[in-house]
Design a protein around this motif. Structure first.
Motif, short mmCIF file in Angstrom:
data_model
loop_
_atom_site.label_atom_id
_atom_site.label_comp_id
_atom_site.label_asym_id
_atom_site.label_seq_id
_atom_site.Cartn_x
_atom_site.Cartn_y
_atom_site.Cartn_z
N VAL A 231 0.86 -1.18 0.00
CA VAL A 231 0.00 0.00 0.00
C VAL A 231 0.89 1.23 0.00
CG1 VAL A 231 -1.79 1.27 1.22
CG2 VAL A 231 -1.83 -1.23 1.21
N LYS A 232 0.93 1.95 -1.11
CA LYS A 232 1.80 3.11 -1.25
C LYS A 232 1.12 4.35 -0.67
CE LYS A 232 4.74 0.57 -3.50
NZ LYS A 232 5.98 0.12 -2.86
N PHE A 233 1.94 5.38 -0.43
CA PHE A 233 1.42 6.64 0.08
C PHE A 233 0.40 7.20 -0.90
CE2 PHE A 233 1.50 11.25 0.63
CZ PHE A 233 1.23 11.34 1.98
N GLY A 234 -0.76 7.60 -0.38
CA GLY A 234 -1.82 8.12 -1.22
C GLY A 234 -2.79 7.05 -1.69
N GLY A 235 -2.43 5.77 -1.47
CA GLY A 235 -3.31 4.69 -1.91
C GLY A 235 -3.95 3.94 -0.76
N ILE A 236 -4.08 4.62 0.37
CA ILE A 236 -4.57 3.96 1.58
C ILE A 236 -6.00 3.48 1.42
CG2 ILE A 236 -5.56 5.90 2.86
CD1 ILE A 236 -3.03 3.35 4.20
N ARG A 237 -6.77 4.09 0.52
CA ARG A 237 -8.15 3.67 0.32
C ARG A 237 -8.24 2.24 -0.22
NH1 ARG A 237 -11.90 7.82 0.58
NH2 ARG A 237 -11.03 9.93 0.68
N SER A 238 -7.16 1.78 -0.84
CA SER A 238 -7.16 0.42 -1.39
C SER A 238 -6.80 -0.63 -0.36
CB SER A 238 -6.18 0.34 -2.57
OG SER A 238 -4.84 0.54 -2.13
N PHE A 239 -6.46 -0.20 0.86
CA PHE A 239 -6.10 -1.15 1.90
C PHE A 239 -7.31 -1.97 2.32
CE2 PHE A 239 -5.70 -2.30 6.40
CZ PHE A 239 -4.50 -2.97 6.40
N LYS A 240 -7.14 -3.27 2.40
CA LYS A 240 -8.24 -4.16 2.80
C LYS A 240 -7.98 -4.68 4.21
CE LYS A 240 -9.28 -5.62 -1.93
NZ LYS A 240 -10.48 -4.77 -2.00
N ILE A 241 -8.98 -4.54 5.07
CA ILE A 241 -8.81 -4.89 6.47
C ILE A 241 -8.91 -6.38 6.72
CG2 ILE A 241 -11.25 -4.71 7.12
CD1 ILE A 241 -8.21 -3.48 9.18
N GLU A 242 -9.61 -7.12 5.85
CA GLU A 242 -9.92 -8.52 6.14
C GLU A 242 -8.70 -9.40 6.41
OE1 GLU A 242 -13.34 -6.59 4.32
OE2 GLU A 242 -11.24 -6.79 3.66
N PRO A 243 -7.60 -9.30 5.62
CA PRO A 243 -6.44 -10.15 5.92
C PRO A 243 -5.86 -9.90 7.31
CG PRO A 243 -6.30 -9.31 3.69
CD PRO A 243 -7.42 -8.57 4.35
N PHE A 244 -5.72 -8.62 7.70
CA PHE A 244 -5.18 -8.35 9.02
C PHE A 244 -6.18 -8.72 10.11
CE2 PHE A 244 -4.59 -5.31 12.62
CZ PHE A 244 -3.47 -5.93 13.15
N GLN A 245 -7.45 -8.51 9.87
CA GLN A 245 -8.46 -8.89 10.86
C GLN A 245 -8.39 -10.39 11.15
OE1 GLN A 245 -12.57 -7.18 10.78
NE2 GLN A 245 -13.17 -9.28 10.33
N THR A 246 -8.18 -11.19 10.11
CA THR A 246 -8.02 -12.63 10.30
C THR A 246 -6.78 -12.94 11.13
OG1 THR A 246 -9.18 -13.16 8.24
CG2 THR A 246 -7.69 -14.84 9.11
N VAL A 247 -5.65 -12.31 10.78
CA VAL A 247 -4.41 -12.54 11.52
C VAL A 247 -4.60 -12.19 12.99
CG1 VAL A 247 -2.05 -11.70 11.84
CG2 VAL A 247 -2.87 -12.26 9.55
N LEU A 248 -5.21 -11.05 13.26
CA LEU A 248 -5.36 -10.57 14.63
C LEU A 248 -6.33 -11.42 15.44
CD1 LEU A 248 -4.78 -8.36 16.79
CD2 LEU A 248 -6.77 -7.14 15.87
N THR A 249 -7.53 -11.60 14.94
CA THR A 249 -8.59 -12.21 15.76
C THR A 249 -8.58 -13.74 15.73
OG1 THR A 249 -10.22 -12.08 13.97
CG2 THR A 249 -10.05 -10.19 15.45
N GLU A 250 -8.06 -14.33 14.65
CA GLU A 250 -8.11 -15.79 14.53
C GLU A 250 -6.77 -16.47 14.75
OE1 GLU A 250 -10.17 -17.04 10.98
OE2 GLU A 250 -11.55 -15.32 11.08
N GLU A 251 -5.67 -15.70 14.73
CA GLU A 251 -4.35 -16.30 14.87
C GLU A 251 -3.56 -15.71 16.04
OE1 GLU A 251 -3.98 -17.36 10.09
OE2 GLU A 251 -2.99 -15.55 10.88
N LEU A 252 -3.40 -14.39 16.07
CA LEU A 252 -2.59 -13.79 17.12
C LEU A 252 -3.25 -13.88 18.50
CD1 LEU A 252 -0.15 -12.23 18.14
CD2 LEU A 252 -1.25 -10.11 17.38
N ILE A 253 -4.50 -13.49 18.61
CA ILE A 253 -5.16 -13.51 19.92
C ILE A 253 -5.19 -14.93 20.50
CG2 ILE A 253 -7.37 -13.19 21.10
CD1 ILE A 253 -7.77 -10.66 19.46
N PRO A 254 -5.57 -15.95 19.73
CA PRO A 254 -5.51 -17.32 20.29
C PRO A 254 -4.10 -17.72 20.72
CG PRO A 254 -6.91 -17.29 18.35
CD PRO A 254 -6.25 -15.94 18.42
N TYR A 255 -3.08 -17.29 19.95
CA TYR A 255 -1.71 -17.61 20.31
C TYR A 255 -1.32 -16.95 21.62
CZ TYR A 255 3.35 -18.18 20.06
OH TYR A 255 4.65 -18.51 20.36
N VAL A 256 -1.64 -15.67 21.77
CA VAL A 256 -1.31 -14.95 23.00
C VAL A 256 -2.04 -15.57 24.19
CG1 VAL A 256 -1.55 -12.73 24.20
CG2 VAL A 256 -0.72 -12.79 21.84
#
Length: 372
Positions: A231-256
């Motif tokens: 995601v380059k500067f100025g292109g933040i609107r193209s950022f998709k939350i779903e991949p990070f949401q999966t990492v955070l809620t389904e992988e990192l939190i259970p690991y912690v």
């Protein structure tokens, strides 16, 4: 007659400008000291008691040298070459208090200052400078019990790799084997990574000091990489939350929860972030209100009552920004949320903008409100 009048006015203007320039230069206190973020043994860059910064770069064959830095840098500082091959210059005005990224442009090429330590920001390692703050005591290194910041590598099936996070555990965590702790998931901003809150933000020192003073309930902080460098500067609107949401809620939190002594429930789990990390926080907490009970947006937008309607009610909504940002929006959002029956708190950092001093202060204000 008109020409003579214009010539006279022009001469007066030039003379006034010269006098103003001389007055400005003479007003700069010559009590410069090396920045606390310098490389070992390096004298430059330097800062003075007024918040001015002075730079000195060795580039004997260069034709031009400019320093580009954060808010208060007045658009860049042009350095002047001396007979010894060193280029020297002082900012046109005082910088905002706190931490700033900067880089050096030499004949059109971008480089880091060899005298300064480097910090990850703007999707690259950049030089850092610290302007002493009147309230820096709350993040100072003191003789108090200290927590531990450790690196973890957790498996991520969704990204087919191991990902990194840093985990702050409070003082006493290693000794009190039966005690469990709440957890704050704390996100960095655009172009930064999971090192930012410890290195630039001093989150661990802020927590250590407040715990020692009895101002905050001890809790764990987890800081992980929350974005993609594609995601380059100025292109933040193209950022998709779903991949990070999966990492955070389904992988990192259970690991912690499986590897640390956590209180693994919504009422003891918070999410907050600065800038883009605030955008991530808002989106994920609205998508997954059953996961987090405390929300914090630090220069990262606001919630409206309708955003939270018909969802699991947060125990706290904390909103903040610098006074040089958009404080009216933050304060209005908190007022509207309170009127709608939500526990909302706003905080505005005085005389700062979109920068780490705002976020250090914001964490300092938010932490005592968590997990009540």
């Amino acid at each position: 007659m008109i020409r003579n009048s214009l010539a006279t006015l022009f001469a007066v203007a030039v003379a006034s400008a010269a006098c103003f320039s001389q007055a400005s230069q003479s007003a700069v206190a010559e009590d410069f000291k090396p920045s606390t973020l310098n490389q070992p043994g390096q004298e430059y860059p330097q800062v003075n008691s007024q918040g001015y910064a002075r730079f000195r770069i060795k580039a004997p064959r260069a034709d031009s040298v400019r320093v580009s830095l954060g808010l208060g840098g007045k658009g860049g500082t042009i350095l002047t070459k001396g007979e010894d091959g060193f280029w020297t210059g002082t900012t046109a005005g005082p910088m905002d208090e706190g931490f700033h990224y900067y880089n050096v442009t030499i004949d059109g090429g971008k480089f880091n200052d060899p005298g300064a330590l480097n910090y990850y920001g703007s999707v690259r390692w950049e030089s850092g400078i610290e302007i002493p703050a009147h309230d820096q005591d709350f993040y100072a290194l003191k003789e108090v019990p200290h927590g531990n910041v450790q690196q973890i590598l957790f498996p991520s099936k969704s990204t087919n790799t191991s990902r990194r996070a840093f985990v702050y555990t409070p003082p006493g965590y290693e000794k009190e084997k039966s005690k469990k702790y709440p957890v704050l998931y704390l996100q960095h901003g655009w172009g930064e990574d999971e090192t930012a809150w410890s290195n630039q933000g001093h989150a661990n020192l802020i927590m250590d000091n407040m715990i020692a003073e009895g101002k905050v309930k001890p809790f764990i902080i987890v800081m992980t990489y929350g974005m993609t460098n594609e995601v380059k500067f100025g292109g933040i609107r193209s950022f998709k939350i779903e991949p990070f949401q999966t990492v955070l809620t389904e992988e990192l939190i259970p690991y912690v929860d499986a590897n640390f002594r956590t209180m693994a429930n919504r009422d003891n789990r918070a999410m907050a972030g600065l800038s883009m990390g605030g955008m991530e926080t808002k989106t994920i907490t609205l998508n997954k209100p059953e996961v987090f009970g405390y929300y914090g947006l630090l220069s990262g937008g606001v919630y409206a009552p309708d955003d939270l309607k018909d969802k699991a009610k947060p125990k706290l909504v904390f909103l903040s920004c610098g006074s040089k940002e958009r404080p009216d929006g933050v304060n209005k959002s908190a007022t509207d949320l309170k009127a709608a029956g939500y526990n909302a708190v706003s905080y505005v950092s005085d005389k700062t903008g979109h920068e780490f001093q705002t976020w250090r202060r914001s964490l300092h204000e938010m932490a005592p409100l968590l997990f009540k």
